[in-house]
Design a protein around this motif. Sequence first.
Motif, short mmCIF file in Angstrom:
data_model
loop_
_atom_site.label_atom_id
_atom_site.label_comp_id
_atom_site.label_asym_id
_atom_site.label_seq_id
_atom_site.Cartn_x
_atom_site.Cartn_y
_atom_site.Cartn_z
N LEU A 12 -3.91 11.62 -0.81
CA LEU A 12 -4.06 10.26 -0.26
C LEU A 12 -5.35 10.13 0.54
O LEU A 12 -5.99 9.07 0.53
N THR B 38 -3.64 4.16 -2.48
CA THR B 38 -3.08 3.16 -1.55
C THR B 38 -3.57 1.75 -1.86
O THR B 38 -2.93 0.79 -1.45
N LEU B 39 -4.67 1.63 -2.56
CA LEU B 39 -5.30 0.30 -2.74
C LEU B 39 -5.05 -0.30 -4.12
O LEU B 39 -5.33 -1.48 -4.31
N TYR C 207 -5.71 0.20 5.32
CA TYR C 207 -4.49 0.47 4.57
C TYR C 207 -4.36 1.96 4.24
O TYR C 207 -3.31 2.57 4.44
N GLN C 208 -5.45 2.54 3.71
CA GLN C 208 -5.43 3.99 3.44
C GLN C 208 -5.20 4.76 4.74
O GLN C 208 -4.37 5.69 4.78
N ILE D 133 -13.53 3.59 5.87
CA ILE D 133 -12.17 3.79 5.35
C ILE D 133 -11.37 2.51 5.57
O ILE D 133 -11.42 1.92 6.65
N THR D 134 -10.62 2.08 4.55
CA THR D 134 -9.84 0.85 4.71
C THR D 134 -8.67 1.09 5.67
O THR D 134 -8.12 2.20 5.72
N ALA E 169 0.82 -1.22 0.00
CA ALA E 169 0.00 0.00 0.00
C ALA E 169 0.85 1.26 0.00
O ALA E 169 0.40 2.33 -0.44
N GLN F 190 -8.24 10.27 -2.40
CA GLN F 190 -8.31 9.20 -3.40
C GLN F 190 -7.81 7.88 -2.80
O GLN F 190 -6.59 7.62 -2.79
N PRO F 191 -8.70 7.02 -2.32
CA PRO F 191 -8.26 5.75 -1.72
C PRO F 191 -7.47 4.86 -2.68
O PRO F 191 -6.63 4.08 -2.23
N TRP F 192 -7.70 4.98 -3.99
CA TRP F 192 -7.04 4.08 -4.94
C TRP F 192 -5.53 4.25 -4.93
O TRP F 192 -4.79 3.33 -5.31
#
Length: 419
Positions: free
Chosen positions: A408, A415-416, A353-354, A350-351, A170, A411-413
Motif C-alpha cells: 500500500l 487506494t486510489l 487517502y493513501q 502523497i495523497t 479508498a 503502490q498508490p493505485w
Amino acid sequence: MTLAVFTLLLLGAVPIALVLALTAAWYIVASGNTLLFASYPQQLFGAIEHYGLLAIPLFMLAGELMNEGGLTRRLIDLARILVGGFRGGLVYINLVANMMMAAIVGSAASQIAIMSRAMVPAMEQEGYDKPFSAAITAAGGLMSPIIPPSMLFVLYGVIAQVPIADMFVAGILPGLLMGLLFFIAITVIGLVKQYPKGDWPSRAQARHYLLMGVPAMLIPLIIIGGILSGLATPTESAALASLAALLIGRFVYRDLTFARLPDILQRTAFNAGLVIMLIAAAGVFGWVIIYEQLPQMAAAWIASLTADPFIFMLLVIGVLLLVGMIIDGIAALILVVPILLPIATQQFGITPYQFGVVVSLTLVLGLLTPPVGAGLFISSSMTGVPPMQIFRALLPFLAMSLIALVLLAWQPWLTLALL
C-alpha cells in the motif's frame, strides 16, 4: 518533564484519555503560560464538535443489534456456502464471516469480541488448535478498520478534512488485499498442519443458509450502497443500518426482543462515551503539540533523512508500529495525523487517502502486539487462551499485514483506483 510525565502516567496504567488530558495540563503549568487554561475547555469540546463523529456510536449500535439479533450467526452460515468445503473449511468460514462483519461493525475491538464468542468454540469442537482459533479470529478483526465502514476512517476524515465517503471507497481494495493475503496464509498453514477437509452444505442446506443470510447481507449493502450512490452520508448510512438491524433481528429472525434494547443502548452509550472522551482528550493534547510547533520540527528532521515518498512511508510505518504498541489507535491517530499529514502531502506529494489507509492499518496492528495489545486481551478474555499463545499463533497473519502495508505504501493505485 512533559515527556516524563506522559511516560510515567502511561506506565502507571492510567486510562489513556486521562494521560493525554493531564499531560496537556502539566505542559501549560510547566510552560508558565497559564492563560492557555482559558482555551482548555474550548479545545476539549472543539475536538468532538463534528457531525461526522456521530457515525461512531451509530456503527457501534448496528454491531450490537446484529449480534443480539442473530445476524452474525446467519453471516457465518452464509460463508459456509462460499468456502465451507475447502481444507480447513471452518478457518475460511471464520475469515469470510469476519470480512462480512467488517463491512458493518467498523471497530476492530468490537469485532474481535463478537466473532471470538461465535467462532472459537465451533472451531475447537471440530478439533482445531484453540490458540490458532483465537488468533485467526483476532486477525480477522484487523480488516474492520480497513473495509468500510471504519471508525478510524471517520475520525481520520474529520481530522484531515477529506470526505469520509471517499475514505471508505479508498479502503475497499486494501481490505480485499488483506483478505487475499490471509487466505494465502491459511492455505499454507492448512497444508502444513493437514487440517481436515471441510464439508460443502447440501443443496437444501445451501438454499436455507442463502435464504436466511440475504436479510443479514442487507446491512452492508445499505451502508456501502448508500455511501457510494450518494443517497446517504456515512452517518445517515450508520443510522439506517442500525434501524435495519433492529427490524431484521426482531421481525425476520425473531432473536431480538425489545426488552433487550435498554441493555444494548446502555452498552453502546458506555463504549461510545469512552471513545468520545478519548477523542476530546487527544484533541487537547494535539493542540499542545501544534502550539509547540512539533510538526515543523518533525518535517525538518524527516526531510533530512529522505526525499523519496516510499522511504518516507516506510519510516512512518516503522514509527507508528512502535506508537501503536503503547497508545490506543484512536488516540494515536489524533496525535500523529496533524504532525505527519502536512509533511506527507506538501513535501512528498502523497495523497491524504493513501496516507490515511496506511496510517489506520499500521495503528490497528497495535491492537494485537504486546505490551498493550488490547485486542489480545479481548480475545484472551473471550476464549481463555493466554495472550502470548494467541500472539505466537498470530505471527503469520501479522507478517501478511506487514506485506500489505508495504504494498500500500509502494503502490498508490491500490487506494486510489476506485476514487
